[in-house]
Design a protein around this motif. Sequence first.
Motif, PDB file in Angstrom:
ATOM      1  N   ILE A   1       0.832  -1.188   0.000  1.00  0.00           N
ATOM      2  CA  ILE A   1       0.000   0.000   0.000  1.00  0.00           C
ATOM      3  C   ILE A   1       0.873   1.248   0.000  1.00  0.00           C
ATOM      4  O   ILE A   1       0.573   2.201  -0.714  1.00  0.00           O
ATOM      5  CB  ILE A   1      -0.967  -0.015   1.196  1.00  0.00           C
ATOM      6  N   ASN A   2       1.941   1.261   0.782  1.00  0.00           N
ATOM      7  CA  ASN A   2       2.802   2.442   0.840  1.00  0.00           C
ATOM      8  C   ASN A   2       3.403   2.770  -0.521  1.00  0.00           C
ATOM      9  O   ASN A   2       3.492   3.940  -0.893  1.00  0.00           O
ATOM     10  CB  ASN A   2       3.907   2.260   1.878  1.00  0.00           C
ATOM     11  N   LYS A   3       3.818   1.734  -1.266  1.00  0.00           N
ATOM     12  CA  LYS A   3       4.390   1.976  -2.587  1.00  0.00           C
ATOM     13  C   LYS A   3       3.343   2.587  -3.508  1.00  0.00           C
ATOM     14  O   LYS A   3       3.619   3.544  -4.240  1.00  0.00           O
ATOM     15  CB  LYS A   3       4.922   0.679  -3.197  1.00  0.00           C
ATOM     16  N   SER A   4       2.134   2.058  -3.472  1.00  0.00           N
ATOM     17  CA  SER A   4       1.065   2.578  -4.321  1.00  0.00           C
ATOM     18  C   SER A   4       0.743   4.026  -3.987  1.00  0.00           C
ATOM     19  O   SER A   4       0.525   4.846  -4.876  1.00  0.00           O
ATOM     20  CB  SER A   4      -0.192   1.727  -4.179  1.00  0.00           C
ATOM     21  N   LEU A   5       0.719   4.374  -2.707  1.00  0.00           N
ATOM     22  CA  LEU A   5       0.434   5.753  -2.318  1.00  0.00           C
ATOM     23  C   LEU A   5       1.572   6.690  -2.698  1.00  0.00           C
ATOM     24  O   LEU A   5       1.338   7.834  -3.091  1.00  0.00           O
ATOM     25  CB  LEU A   5       0.145   5.830  -0.817  1.00  0.00           C
ATOM     26  N   THR A   6       2.790   6.202  -2.620  1.00  0.00           N
ATOM     27  CA  THR A   6       3.940   7.008  -3.036  1.00  0.00           C
ATOM     28  C   THR A   6       3.875   7.278  -4.535  1.00  0.00           C
ATOM     29  O   THR A   6       4.101   8.408  -4.987  1.00  0.00           O
ATOM     30  CB  THR A   6       5.257   6.290  -2.681  1.00  0.00           C
ATOM     31  N   VAL A   7       3.556   6.254  -5.306  1.00  0.00           N
ATOM     32  CA  VAL A   7       3.450   6.425  -6.757  1.00  0.00           C
ATOM     33  C   VAL A   7       2.267   7.334  -7.084  1.00  0.00           C
ATOM     34  O   VAL A   7       2.363   8.187  -7.980  1.00  0.00           O
ATOM     35  CB  VAL A   7       3.328   5.065  -7.475  1.00  0.00           C
TER      36      VAL A   7
ATOM     37  N   PRO B   1       3.910   8.526 -13.913  1.00  0.00           N
ATOM     38  CA  PRO B   1       4.272   7.098 -13.845  1.00  0.00           C
ATOM     39  C   PRO B   1       3.083   6.199 -13.497  1.00  0.00           C
ATOM     40  O   PRO B   1       3.080   5.527 -12.474  1.00  0.00           O
ATOM     41  CB  PRO B   1       5.338   7.074 -12.745  1.00  0.00           C
ATOM     42  N   PHE B   2       2.063   6.166 -14.354  1.00  0.00           N
ATOM     43  CA  PHE B   2       0.860   5.381 -14.073  1.00  0.00           C
ATOM     44  C   PHE B   2       1.140   3.891 -13.927  1.00  0.00           C
ATOM     45  O   PHE B   2       0.469   3.207 -13.171  1.00  0.00           O
ATOM     46  CB  PHE B   2      -0.176   5.568 -15.184  1.00  0.00           C
ATOM     47  N   ARG B   3       2.112   3.366 -14.645  1.00  0.00           N
ATOM     48  CA  ARG B   3       2.336   1.913 -14.667  1.00  0.00           C
ATOM     49  C   ARG B   3       3.208   1.392 -13.529  1.00  0.00           C
ATOM     50  O   ARG B   3       3.477   0.203 -13.469  1.00  0.00           O
ATOM     51  CB  ARG B   3       2.960   1.515 -16.000  1.00  0.00           C
ATOM     52  N   GLU B   4       3.625   2.269 -12.637  1.00  0.00           N
ATOM     53  CA  GLU B   4       4.521   1.826 -11.562  1.00  0.00           C
ATOM     54  C   GLU B   4       3.798   1.161 -10.396  1.00  0.00           C
ATOM     55  O   GLU B   4       4.437   0.606  -9.513  1.00  0.00           O
ATOM     56  CB  GLU B   4       5.371   3.001 -11.073  1.00  0.00           C
ATOM     57  N   SER B   5       2.475   1.244 -10.357  1.00  0.00           N
ATOM     58  CA  SER B   5       1.731   0.520  -9.321  1.00  0.00           C
ATOM     59  C   SER B   5       0.361   0.133  -9.869  1.00  0.00           C
ATOM     60  O   SER B   5      -0.141   0.751 -10.811  1.00  0.00           O
ATOM     61  CB  SER B   5       1.567   1.365  -8.053  1.00  0.00           C
ATOM     62  N   LYS B   6      -0.233  -0.864  -9.271  1.00  0.00           N
ATOM     63  CA  LYS B   6      -1.551  -1.319  -9.718  1.00  0.00           C
ATOM     64  C   LYS B   6      -2.605  -0.232  -9.465  1.00  0.00           C
ATOM     65  O   LYS B   6      -3.494  -0.033 -10.280  1.00  0.00           O
ATOM     66  CB  LYS B   6      -1.944  -2.601  -8.990  1.00  0.00           C
TER      67      LYS B   6
END
Length: 92
Positions: free
Chosen positions: A1-7, A37-42
Amino acid sequence: INKSLTVLARVVQALADNSEHSGSHNKRRSTVRQAPPFRESKLTHILKQSLSGNSKTVMVAAISPNGADYEETLSTLRFAQSAKNVRLKVKP
């Protein structure tokens, strides 16, 4: 979740930066547009259509008046301000 929120924060910041560049009348400023960077996280990949201009997107910021939550509240308000600066053109 943290990665997705960062992206997500990076995507919103890129969109806000691109909005500032497209609205600028000063030709001396750099007009380099940053690709979000839309493709960096789901999460951002799923939200791409909503964040790309063909819909009305609403940002709700949940903040706390508690002093212990100051840093998190400040971070949330900065993110909301960045999201507020996004201006997109509707695509036909």
